[in-house]
Design an enzyme around this catalytic site. Structure first.
Site, short mmCIF file in Angstrom:
data_model
loop_
_atom_site.label_atom_id
_atom_site.label_comp_id
_atom_site.label_asym_id
_atom_site.label_seq_id
_atom_site.Cartn_x
_atom_site.Cartn_y
_atom_site.Cartn_z
N LYS A 79 24.08 -65.30 -0.64
CA LYS A 79 24.38 -65.75 0.72
C LYS A 79 23.07 -65.88 1.48
O LYS A 79 22.03 -65.36 1.05
CB LYS A 79 25.29 -64.75 1.45
CG LYS A 79 26.74 -64.79 1.02
CD LYS A 79 27.60 -63.85 1.87
CE LYS A 79 29.06 -63.90 1.43
NZ LYS A 79 29.93 -63.00 2.23
N GLU A 114 40.12 -95.65 3.39
CA GLU A 114 41.47 -95.33 3.83
C GLU A 114 41.50 -95.49 5.35
O GLU A 114 41.10 -94.61 6.09
CB GLU A 114 41.85 -93.89 3.44
CG GLU A 114 43.32 -93.59 3.71
CD GLU A 114 43.57 -92.21 4.29
OE1 GLU A 114 44.72 -91.75 4.24
OE2 GLU A 114 42.63 -91.60 4.82
N ASP A 174 38.12 -90.87 2.54
CA ASP A 174 39.31 -90.40 3.24
C ASP A 174 39.10 -90.46 4.75
O ASP A 174 38.00 -90.23 5.26
CB ASP A 174 39.61 -88.96 2.83
CG ASP A 174 40.76 -88.37 3.62
OD1 ASP A 174 41.90 -88.84 3.42
OD2 ASP A 174 40.52 -87.48 4.45
N TRP A 224 21.90 -57.15 -1.91
CA TRP A 224 22.28 -57.61 -0.57
C TRP A 224 21.38 -57.02 0.53
O TRP A 224 21.82 -56.83 1.66
CB TRP A 224 23.75 -57.30 -0.28
CG TRP A 224 24.66 -57.89 -1.32
CD1 TRP A 224 25.13 -57.28 -2.44
CD2 TRP A 224 25.14 -59.25 -1.36
NE1 TRP A 224 25.90 -58.14 -3.19
CE2 TRP A 224 25.93 -59.37 -2.55
CE3 TRP A 224 25.01 -60.35 -0.53
CZ2 TRP A 224 26.57 -60.54 -2.91
CZ3 TRP A 224 25.65 -61.53 -0.89
CH2 TRP A 224 26.41 -61.62 -2.06
#
Length: 677
Positions: free
Chosen positions: A119, A390, A335, A84
């Site tokens: 990350k 939808e 959706d 990290w």
């Protein structure tokens, strides 16, 4: 047909006053398509964003990682592989706001081992604040609740990946969808897995005769109880259920059964999480979303995409291709399309059907444009793709090709139908049901625009509401569903109406049919995900297959009825036939009669009255036989109708049909007749 986007007016002259608006809408779409064509060489390159952004590994093990983060000043790749350390692997930024790092292999192996947590760390302008984010294009994320509630990004690069063995099935003519959620598919009070679904549920779906599965909650979402509608990582299949390779196996196995697999895709909004979502990705309020209030959905408490941004479009359209190519899905149920199409997002807005609601200041033209681009690309690249909207608004042209000025969807959900059934059960006694109203709701759809009919939605299965079976039988489902107990009036009514409601919706309501997992056999109890309000219990977050598999219980009869419906439709094909002709809506008799695909449907909804020698009209002369009978004892009927009966037509006008025949139609029964000569 005009080529300027006004083709819809040929099909619907009532749209003629809106020709200019349709033309402008189509021009806006074409401007974006032309920009895509000239900037990167068209859809083919534009939609391969996942091969450019995120982590990509070459054959020699070189890892290239890129991320679009225009607001960030610096960026570094950090993870387990470098302890990290933000200083060891800095990234370079180009003029378009894209950071990049190339990592050659060491000793013939990738620098970042498979399974490493990673990350991107960035610094922000002005304050030099350092932030950490999950890569936007990450393909796998996991959650360790013993450490943190947020997700960790995982570098997914296994030595052995799943190899697909089966071709995509032929596109169904009649779409019969089984909507399912992998996590709730176990009878045990826990999260089910991809592998369990593959082994245990796919055979059940195939047995029933459905030809498509619609998978919910696949795109990774932070909150399990959101039903998958608060997506955090758009390219990561949910790790709750297993690995990416497990999902590939699921889709491939479904294909081996001839099942089309649709993904419930959420591009209408995104979770507002910052640490494990896209929100504030590069420290700004407006990286993937609109800034300020425009970028927030008040009702869903989520972020709204900026469809007018080039990189956002590339992200979303590449996401569609990713699920099609990498996981071999066959299409999508989109959706929240209403939220995408309108600036008010449908919040507190009741659509009246006035055409002015579909044009002008109320409409989000960028959301319309994205819908058109997505459908145009998908249908150009994948001729057999299926897309479903939808949308509660009923925007004209939603299910017409983009070249006509439509949005390009193949189907839209007939969302008024399940609402109508619940309303009838809540507010009306059986003898007050209006046959004309039922027929109107089931047939009220735009000409030449296909719809998916369904009796009850997954939302109606949630705690706080009830499924149709539960509305009708309620507490007696706990005490009187055994064949060893007397058939009570409540159970008799519930079982009978459950069969009638499903078939009348199937036969009359659309060009496709959908069932939510478990509702086909009258699933007892509601669906309630683990949450603070129930002590994080999984007791109701499951499907109780055990009650179906117990041969002493009556759920099996509804399951067999559902199977018979699908198989009869497969034989006669009413879903892909023209809309039905309704010949009788008798309010006194409570009889509804219609013909579709040369099949005659006769419904008697009356709670007590049976009719001998009941005359019904038909457009086809000849000898008829019964092909489906809800009163058959194998469906827990009373066996009042001779299954071998023959019915001969007589020439003469009846209910505006040229022929008629007579039947015995018991109360709360449906007969389906087809010609036998």
């Amino acid at each position: 047909m005009p080529k300027d986007g006004t083709g819809l007016t040929v099909l619907d002259p009532w749209l003629d006053p809106f020709k200019d608006a349709l033309r402008e809408r189509y021009n806006f779409f074409n401007q974006w398509r032309e920009r895509i064509n000239t900037s990167v060489g068209g859809y083919e390159n534009f939609t391969k964003g996942y091969e450019y952004y995120g982590f990509n590994v070459s054959k020699d093990g070189t890892i290239t990682y890129r991320e679009w983060a225009p607001n960030a000043v610096t960026a570094s790749l950090v993870g387990d592989f470098n302890n990290w350390d933000v200083n060891t692997h800095p990234m370079k930024k180009n003029q378009y706001g894209v950071f990049e790092i190339v990592l050659p292999p060491k000793a013939g192996k990738p620098v970042v081992p498979h399974g490493s947590k990673v990350k991107i760390s960035m610094t922000l302008p002005g304050t030099n604040e350092r932030i950490y984010r999950l890569p936007a294009w990450i393909r796998y994320v996991t959650q360790d609740l013993n450490v943190s509630a947020t997700y960790d990004a995982v570098f997914w690069n296994p030595e052995k990946t799943y190899t697909f063995k089966h071709q995509r099935p032929k596109k169904p003519e009649s779409l019969r969808i089984y909507e399912a959620h992998v996590g709730i598919s176990s009878s045990e009070p826990r999260v089910g897995t991809y592998k369990e679904f593959t082994a245990n549920i796919i055979p059940r779906i195939a047995y029933l005769g459905y030809n498509a599965i619609q998978l919910m909650a696949i795109m990774e979402h932070a909150y399990y109880a959101s039903f998958g509608y608060q997506v955090t990582s758009f390219f990561a299949p949910s790790s709750r259920y297993g690995t990416p390779e497990d999902l590939k196996e699921l889709v491939d196995t479904a294909h081996s059964y001839g099942l089309t697999v649709l993904l419930d895709v959420v591009h209408s909004h995104a979770c507002k999480n910052v640490l494990d979502g896209l929100n504030m990705f590069d420290g700004s309020d407006h990286c993937y979303f609109h800034e300020g209030q425009k970028g927030r959905h008040e009702l869903w408490d989520s972020r709204l995409f900026n469809y007018g941004n080039y990189e956002v479009l590339r992200f979303l359209m590449s996401n569609l291709r990713y699920w099609m190519d990498v996981y071999q899905f066959d299409g999508f149920r989109f959706d929240g399309v209403t939220s995408m199409l309108y600036k008010h997002h449908g919040i507190g807005y009741g659509f009246s059907g006035n055409y002015h609601e579909y044009f002008g200041d109320l409409v989000d033209e960028e959301g319309v444009m994205y819908s058109q681009l997505a459908n145009d690309f998908l249908h150009e690249k994948y001729p057999t793709v299926i897309t479903i909207a939808e949308d509660v608004s009923g925007m004209p042209g939603s299910c017409r090709p983009v070249r006509e000025g439509g949005l390009g969807f193949d189907y839209r959900l007939a969302m008024a139908i399940p609402d109508t059934w619940i309303k009838l059960l809540k507010e009306s006694s059986d003898d007050a049901w209006c046959m004309g109203h039922i027929a109107h709701i089931l047939t009220n759809r735009r000409h030449l625009e296909k719809t998916i009919a369904y009796c009850e939605s997954h939302d109606q299965a949630l705690v706080g509401d009830k499924t149709l079976a539960f509305w009708m039988m309620d507490k007696e489902m706990y005490t009187n569903m055994s064949d060893l107990t007397e058939l009570t009036p409540v159970i008799d009514r519930g079982m009978s109406l459950h069969k009638l409601i499903r078939l009348v919706t199937h036969g009359l309501g659309g060009e496709g049919y959908l069932n939510f997992e478990g509702n086909e056999f009258g699933h007892p109890e509601w669906l309630d995900f683990p949450r603070d309000g129930n002590g994080s219990s999984f007791h109701y977050a499951r499907r109780q297959w055990n009650v179906l598999d117990d041969k002493l219980l009556r759920y099996k009869y509804l399951n067999e009825w559902d199977k018979a419906m699908q198989e009869t439709e497969e034989k006669y094909g009413w879903l892909h036939s023209p809309q039905a002709y309704v010949s009788r809506k008798n309010e006194g008799d409570k009889v509804l009669v219609f013909e579709r695909a040369n099949v005659l449907f006769i419904f008697n909804f009356h709670p007590t009255n049976s009719y001998s020698d009941y005359r019904v009209g038909t457009g086809q002369a000849g000898k008829y036989k019964i092909v489906l009978n809800s009163d058959d004892k194998k469906f827990l009927g009373h066996g009042r109708v001779d299954p071998n009966g023959e019915f001969f037509t007589t020439e003469g006008n009846w209910d505006n049909r040229d022929h008629w025949l007579q039947v015995y139609i018991p109360n709360r029964t449906v007969l389906v007749l087809a010609k036998s000569d």
